[in-house]
Design an enzyme around this catalytic site. Structure first.
Site, PDB file in Angstrom:
ATOM      1  N   PRO A  59     -21.435  59.037  -6.785  1.00  0.00           N
ATOM      2  CG  PRO A  59     -23.651  59.597  -6.340  1.00  0.00           C
ATOM      3  CD  PRO A  59     -22.290  60.184  -6.466  1.00  0.00           C
ATOM      4  CD  GLN A  98     -22.695  51.980 -13.909  1.00  0.00           C
ATOM      5  OE1 GLN A  98     -23.293  51.368 -13.035  1.00  0.00           O
ATOM      6  NE2 GLN A  98     -21.556  51.573 -14.426  1.00  0.00           N
ATOM      7  CB  SER A 146     -14.734  57.731 -15.017  1.00  0.00           C
ATOM      8  OG  SER A 146     -15.493  58.459 -15.936  1.00  0.00           O
ATOM      9  CB  SER A 147     -13.571  62.772 -15.982  1.00  0.00           C
ATOM     10  OG  SER A 147     -14.860  63.119 -15.686  1.00  0.00           O
ATOM     11  CB  ALA A 148     -14.028  63.116 -10.314  1.00  0.00           C
ATOM     12  CG  ASP A 194     -18.225  65.168 -18.766  1.00  0.00           C
ATOM     13  OD1 ASP A 194     -19.402  65.450 -18.579  1.00  0.00           O
ATOM     14  OD2 ASP A 194     -17.807  64.511 -19.749  1.00  0.00           O
TER      15      ASP A 194
END
Ligand SMILES: Nc1ncnc2c1ncn2[C@@H]1O[C@H](COP(=O)(O)OP(=O)(O)O)[C@@H](O)[C@H]1O
Ligand SMILES: O=C(O)[C@H]1O[C@H](OP(=O)(O)O)[C@H](O)[C@@H](O)[C@@H]1O
Ligand SMILES: [Mg+2]
Length: 359
Positions: free
Chosen positions: A116, A118, A124-126, A169
């Protein structure tokens, strides 16, 4: 490699368990790779180099103006294409600067994700991490790109785009499993990365993830914490040290299976964040998620900078039931958090950077 073969990598969401956000301030954190959500990137050799827009996340065709505006208001302007482009650039430049030869030809990159947006779960980094893993295999350079450096590459790609983020992260996503991280200034300056120590995932008690289907960032105001830290604000500096110490104490608590202490540390972590950032910057829905959990006596804190919460019920199943009911009443989604074990192989653990040529 034959024309039809492809490489696919999956990277999971992550939970900042203890110590965040001190990773951004030379602190320490404990984070884990969260199996509930992931992004997948696929690389296929092709004649031209193509970055494929995702059919829904990179939408450029709409039913109407109404549809377009609604979409922008809910999801913003950006999708994953820019992330894939940025990691292409960062990877290429890193290899060039380090004399790592890239032989393999062109490719087509495509992605999918169910993380999901935000929600502070590192969606994003995934996507960036999964793409990097595809490159490491496609160009057969896994052994020459140090595992400790990979989170930096992921972060650099996002910084290219102006995404403000820290390393924890990306470390959790590169290593998998549960990782204790120490970003002390000396190592960061000397080595360019922190010290990352994998921990046994079996040390974790059952944890629950809470998030909202439609996160609203209403009330979110720009936080001044970073600027205050840079200005030498004593309150921010000492609070950040306290948050960093929570990860250190948390590591001992987990190793000793002292879950009473662990619960106390989770709560303290969030309370210090709240003091530093203030309620307006954290957002009312985010605060409510923490408070709903605390209302039944669960320990709770953000997984990242806000959007999702990680909770622990020290009293066991009866308290979990109360937590589930309270979340349902408040309109939040709750699910058991699953931890993905580390997926690093010998080739990753033994990876070393090529020596810098002397000239
Ligand atoms: N589901 C998604 N599809 C496409 N792009 C995404 C998706 N999730 C994140 N992104 C990209 O990552 C950026 C920041 O991600 P976001 O989900 O808001 O934060 P976080 O990564 O902290 O969860 C977005 O601006 C977008 O470019
Ligand atoms: O504030 C935090 O805890 C984290 O915030 C960012 O993560 P996000 O997923 O965007 O919420 C940041 O990247 C992390 O380094 C921080 O610890
Ligand atoms: Mg992000």
């Amino acid at each position: 490699m034959t024309e039809s073969s492809f490489i696919e990598h999956k990277s999971f969401a992550r939970v900042g368990l203890l110590g965040n956000p001190s990773d951004v301030y030379f602190g320490r954190t404990i984070s884990f790779s969260l199996g509930n959500f992931w992004a997948i990137v696929r690389l296929e050799p092709s004649k031209d180099l193509i970055i494929q827009p995702h059919p829904t996340n990179d939408l450029v065709q709409f039913d109407s103006l109404d549809h377009l505006v609604g979409r922008l208001e809910n999801e913003g302007y950006y999708g994953g294409v820019r992330l894939l482009m940025a990691i292409c650039k960062v990877f290429y430049k890193y290899c060039k600067e380090n004399n790592i030869e890239l032989n393999g030809g062109n490719f087509t990159l495509s992605y999918d994700t169910n993380i999901p947006r935000q929600t502070g779960l590192s969606g994003s980094s995934a996507i960036v991490c999964a793409a990097l893993n595809c490159f490491l295999d496609f160009y057969n350079v896994r052994h020459v790109i140090e595992v400790e450096i990979r989170p930096n590459l992921i972060l650099s790609a996002e910084r290219e785009l102006g995404i403000v983020a820290g390393l924890q992260d990306r470390v959790a996503q590169v290593y998998g499993g549960l990782v204790y991280m120490d970003f002390d200034k000396e190592s960061m300056d000397k080595l360019g990365h922190g010290k990352y120590t994998p921990m046994e995932i079996g040390l974790l008690p059952p944890l629950y993830l809470i998030y909202a289907e439609n996160p609203s960032d209403s009330g979110k105001v720009h936080s001044t914490v970073r600027q205050r830290w840079l200005n030498g604000d004593e309150f921010i500096i000492s609070s950040m040290t306290e948050v960093s110490d929570i990860a250190l104490e948390g590591r001992t608590a987990l190793l000793e299976k002292d879950y009473t202490k662990f619960a106390e540390l989770m709560n303290r972590n969030f309370d210090i964040r709240r003091h530093m950032f203030g309620d307006d910057a954290l957002g009312s829905m985010n605060l409510e998620m923490v408070e709903v959990a605390r209302g039944v006596g669960a320990a709770s804190k953000f997984t990242g900078s806000g959007g999702a919460v990680i909770a622990y019920c020290p009293d066991g199943p009866s308290q979990v039931k109360l937590l589930e009911d309270a979340c349902q009443k408040a309109g939040f989604i709750i699910q058991p958090a699953t931890v993905v074990p580390s997926f690093l192989k010998d080739v990753d653990l033994n990876s070393i950077c090529p020596p810098v040529p002397s000239n």
